[in-house]
Write a protein that holds these residues in place. Structure first.
Motif, PDB file in Angstrom:
ATOM      1  N   THR A  50       0.823  -1.209   0.000  1.00  0.00           N
ATOM      2  CA  THR A  50       0.000   0.000   0.000  1.00  0.00           C
ATOM      3  C   THR A  50       0.856   1.258   0.000  1.00  0.00           C
ATOM      4  N   LEU A  51       1.868   1.303   0.868  1.00  0.00           N
ATOM      5  CA  LEU A  51       2.729   2.482   0.903  1.00  0.00           C
ATOM      6  C   LEU A  51       3.470   2.641  -0.424  1.00  0.00           C
ATOM      7  N   THR A  52       3.921   1.546  -0.988  1.00  0.00           N
ATOM      8  CA  THR A  52       4.617   1.595  -2.276  1.00  0.00           C
ATOM      9  C   THR A  52       3.711   2.143  -3.369  1.00  0.00           C
ATOM     10  N   ARG A  53       2.465   1.676  -3.411  1.00  0.00           N
ATOM     11  CA  ARG A  53       1.520   2.178  -4.407  1.00  0.00           C
ATOM     12  C   ARG A  53       1.252   3.674  -4.195  1.00  0.00           C
ATOM     13  N   TYR A  54       1.152   4.086  -2.941  1.00  0.00           N
ATOM     14  CA  TYR A  54       0.935   5.502  -2.638  1.00  0.00           C
ATOM     15  C   TYR A  54       2.092   6.332  -3.202  1.00  0.00           C
ATOM     16  N   LEU A  55       3.318   5.873  -2.995  1.00  0.00           N
ATOM     17  CA  LEU A  55       4.489   6.599  -3.475  1.00  0.00           C
ATOM     18  C   LEU A  55       4.584   6.564  -4.998  1.00  0.00           C
ATOM     19  N   GLU A  56       4.196   5.446  -5.607  1.00  0.00           N
ATOM     20  CA  GLU A  56       4.178   5.380  -7.072  1.00  0.00           C
ATOM     21  C   GLU A  56       3.161   6.365  -7.646  1.00  0.00           C
ATOM     22  N   ASN A  57       1.990   6.461  -7.000  1.00  0.00           N
ATOM     23  CA  ASN A  57       0.983   7.439  -7.431  1.00  0.00           C
ATOM     24  C   ASN A  57       1.521   8.866  -7.309  1.00  0.00           C
ATOM     25  N   ARG A  58       2.253   9.114  -6.248  1.00  0.00           N
ATOM     26  CA  ARG A  58       2.829  10.451  -6.021  1.00  0.00           C
ATOM     27  C   ARG A  58       3.836  10.803  -7.122  1.00  0.00           C
ATOM     28  N   LYS A  59       4.710   9.861  -7.421  1.00  0.00           N
ATOM     29  CA  LYS A  59       5.715  10.103  -8.450  1.00  0.00           C
ATOM     30  C   LYS A  59       5.056  10.383  -9.806  1.00  0.00           C
ATOM     31  N   ALA A  60       4.029   9.588 -10.137  1.00  0.00           N
ATOM     32  CA  ALA A  60       3.341   9.774 -11.416  1.00  0.00           C
ATOM     33  C   ALA A  60       2.636  11.132 -11.472  1.00  0.00           C
ATOM     34  N   PHE A  61       2.017  11.550 -10.375  1.00  0.00           N
ATOM     35  CA  PHE A  61       1.308  12.831 -10.329  1.00  0.00           C
ATOM     36  C   PHE A  61       2.291  13.991 -10.473  1.00  0.00           C
ATOM     37  N   ILE A  62       3.424  13.886  -9.801  1.00  0.00           N
ATOM     38  CA  ILE A  62       4.444  14.931  -9.885  1.00  0.00           C
ATOM     39  C   ILE A  62       4.946  15.078 -11.318  1.00  0.00           C
ATOM     40  N   GLU A  63       5.240  13.946 -11.959  1.00  0.00           N
ATOM     41  CA  GLU A  63       5.771  13.987 -13.321  1.00  0.00           C
ATOM     42  C   GLU A  63       4.724  14.498 -14.309  1.00  0.00           C
ATOM     43  N   LYS A  64       3.482  14.077 -14.148  1.00  0.00           N
ATOM     44  CA  LYS A  64       2.417  14.494 -15.068  1.00  0.00           C
ATOM     45  C   LYS A  64       2.145  15.988 -14.990  1.00  0.00           C
ATOM     46  N   ASN A  65       2.241  16.532 -13.769  1.00  0.00           N
ATOM     47  CA  ASN A  65       1.869  17.937 -13.566  1.00  0.00           C
ATOM     48  C   ASN A  65       3.074  18.871 -13.444  1.00  0.00           C
ATOM     49  N   GLY A  66       4.270  18.335 -13.616  1.00  0.00           N
ATOM     50  CA  GLY A  66       5.467  19.168 -13.567  1.00  0.00           C
ATOM     51  C   GLY A  66       5.670  19.854 -12.233  1.00  0.00           C
ATOM     52  N   LEU A  67       5.380  19.155 -11.141  1.00  0.00           N
ATOM     53  CA  LEU A  67       5.464  19.740  -9.806  1.00  0.00           C
ATOM     54  C   LEU A  67       6.830  19.483  -9.176  1.00  0.00           C
ATOM     55  N   ARG A  68       7.155  20.301  -8.191  1.00  0.00           N
ATOM     56  CA  ARG A  68       8.367  20.113  -7.397  1.00  0.00           C
ATOM     57  C   ARG A  68       7.942  19.759  -5.980  1.00  0.00           C
ATOM     58  N   LEU A  69       7.705  18.501  -5.755  1.00  0.00           N
ATOM     59  CA  LEU A  69       7.335  18.000  -4.436  1.00  0.00           C
ATOM     60  C   LEU A  69       8.366  16.953  -4.016  1.00  0.00           C
ATOM     61  N   PRO A  70       8.692  16.891  -2.738  1.00  0.00           N
ATOM     62  CA  PRO A  70       9.730  15.953  -2.292  1.00  0.00           C
ATOM     63  C   PRO A  70       9.245  14.511  -2.291  1.00  0.00           C
ATOM     64  N   MET A  71      10.187  13.613  -2.531  1.00  0.00           N
ATOM     65  CA  MET A  71       9.951  12.167  -2.473  1.00  0.00           C
ATOM     66  C   MET A  71      10.985  11.542  -1.556  1.00  0.00           C
ATOM     67  N   PRO A  72      10.582  10.566  -0.745  1.00  0.00           N
ATOM     68  CA  PRO A  72      11.581   9.856   0.052  1.00  0.00           C
ATOM     69  C   PRO A  72      12.286   8.805  -0.796  1.00  0.00           C
ATOM     70  N   GLU A  73      13.500   8.445  -0.392  1.00  0.00           N
ATOM     71  CA  GLU A  73      14.081   7.236  -0.963  1.00  0.00           C
ATOM     72  C   GLU A  73      13.264   6.065  -0.449  1.00  0.00           C
ATOM     73  N   HIS A  74      13.039   5.076  -1.292  1.00  0.00           N
ATOM     74  CA  HIS A  74      12.068   4.039  -0.946  1.00  0.00           C
ATOM     75  C   HIS A  74      12.552   2.674  -1.396  1.00  0.00           C
ATOM     76  N   VAL A  75      12.442   1.690  -0.514  1.00  0.00           N
ATOM     77  CA  VAL A  75      12.776   0.308  -0.868  1.00  0.00           C
ATOM     78  C   VAL A  75      11.696  -0.618  -0.315  1.00  0.00           C
ATOM     79  N   VAL A  76      11.575  -1.763  -0.940  1.00  0.00           N
ATOM     80  CA  VAL A  76      10.674  -2.814  -0.471  1.00  0.00           C
ATOM     81  C   VAL A  76      11.536  -3.991  -0.025  1.00  0.00           C
ATOM     82  N   VAL A  77      11.317  -4.460   1.177  1.00  0.00           N
ATOM     83  CA  VAL A  77      12.011  -5.663   1.663  1.00  0.00           C
ATOM     84  C   VAL A  77      10.996  -6.802   1.663  1.00  0.00           C
ATOM     85  N   ALA A  78      11.254  -7.802   0.825  1.00  0.00           N
ATOM     86  CA  ALA A  78      10.295  -8.888   0.637  1.00  0.00           C
ATOM     87  C   ALA A  78      10.588 -10.056   1.572  1.00  0.00           C
TER      88      ALA A  78
END
Length: 269
Positions: A50-78
């Motif tokens: 869920t958190l990963t999907r939230y961050l993926e949505n954020r990245k896509a929204f930022i890129e689509k709208n040309g925004l400057r919003l911060p993103m954390p470094e993110h990893v998934v441990v399986a």
């Protein structure tokens, strides 16, 4: 030469889904980023993500709208797929330890979002916490996560399995590096109406504070906007940077800020 400062480890976890765990995690991440912190996130729920999907949505929204919003470094441990349980547990512990060592060296904060179930990775994650945040809904179904309660007297009969697990991981943490854990239970989806159930849940949580060693805070109220923001990957902390903000949203954002102050992550200024 002074030793480098150690990253503060924030763990968001419980063993029940639907309590707003990832929403809480995302607002904490964004709040810290907007304050200028170097922040990393570890998703320990590789199945639901869920958190990963939230961050993926954020990245896509930022890129689509040309925004400057911060993103954390993110990893998934399986989780490990080794068939022998002891070998799988050892491999998972190694994976998490490696991720923690790498991210802690380069960030001010590392946040771990745990799965809503009892897993080996979740237990290991809890053992790293400086600050453990356990969101619960304002319901005795969620209070049962922490303790068995007598239905007639509302007295606590005994701690529940999750509380026992947290106690065990706090001992592991102290044995490893002599550090203590600040455990905070937050009440999410609070109704704005006064109700008997709301008062009773508060009474039980107050009686549990000293018995099992946590402090509790009001969390996030029941608001539609929290569900709506997921698709864009935004949080209430971002809204004035992406457009106008109405009075209801401003009130909700202040609620989030008050939570961050209560958690000791923001100063009250």
């Amino acid at each position: 030469m002074d030793a480098p400062a150690r990253a503060r480890i924030i763990v968001v976890g419980n063993e029940k889904g639907g309590s707003g765990k990832s929403t809480t995690a995302m607002h904490i991440l964004t709040g810290l980023l907007l304050e200028g912190g170097r922040v990393a996130a570890i998703d320990l729920d590789a199945k639901q993500r869920t958190l990963t999907r939230y961050l993926e949505n954020r990245k896509a929204f930022i890129e689509k709208n040309g925004l400057r919003l911060p993103m954390p470094e993110h990893v998934v441990v399986a989780e490990s797929d080794r068939p022998v349980r002891s070998e799988a547990a050892a491999e998972e512990a190694e994976r998490l330890a490696a991720a923690m060592a790498d991210l802690s060296a380069r960030h001010d904060f590392v946040l771990l979002d745990c799965p809503g179930s009892d897993t080996n990775l979740s237990r290991h994650g809890h053992s790293y916490a400086d600050l453990l945040i356990t969101p619960v809904n304002d319901s005795f179904i969620d209070v049962d996560l922490l303790a068995t309660v007598d239905p007639e007297t509302l007295k606590v009969v005994k701690p529940s399995r999750y509380a026992v697990m947290v106690w065990e991981q706090r001992k592991q943490r102290f044995a490893r590096d002599r550090q203590s854990v600040d455990w905070v239970v937050i009440r999410n989806r609070l109704s704005h109406l006064d109700a008997r159930n709301k008062r009773n849940v508060g009474h039980v949580l107050q009686s549990l504070e000293k018995r099992i060693g946590f402090r509790f805070l009001p969390g996030l109220s029941e608001r539609v906007i929290f569900r709506e923001l997921f698709l864009s990957g935004l949080t209430l902390m971002d809204l004035d940077r992406t457009g106008s903000i109405n009075m209801a949203q401003a009130a909700a954002r202040q609620e989030v800020r008050s939570l961050l102050v209560g958690l000791g992550l923001f100063t009250d200024d």
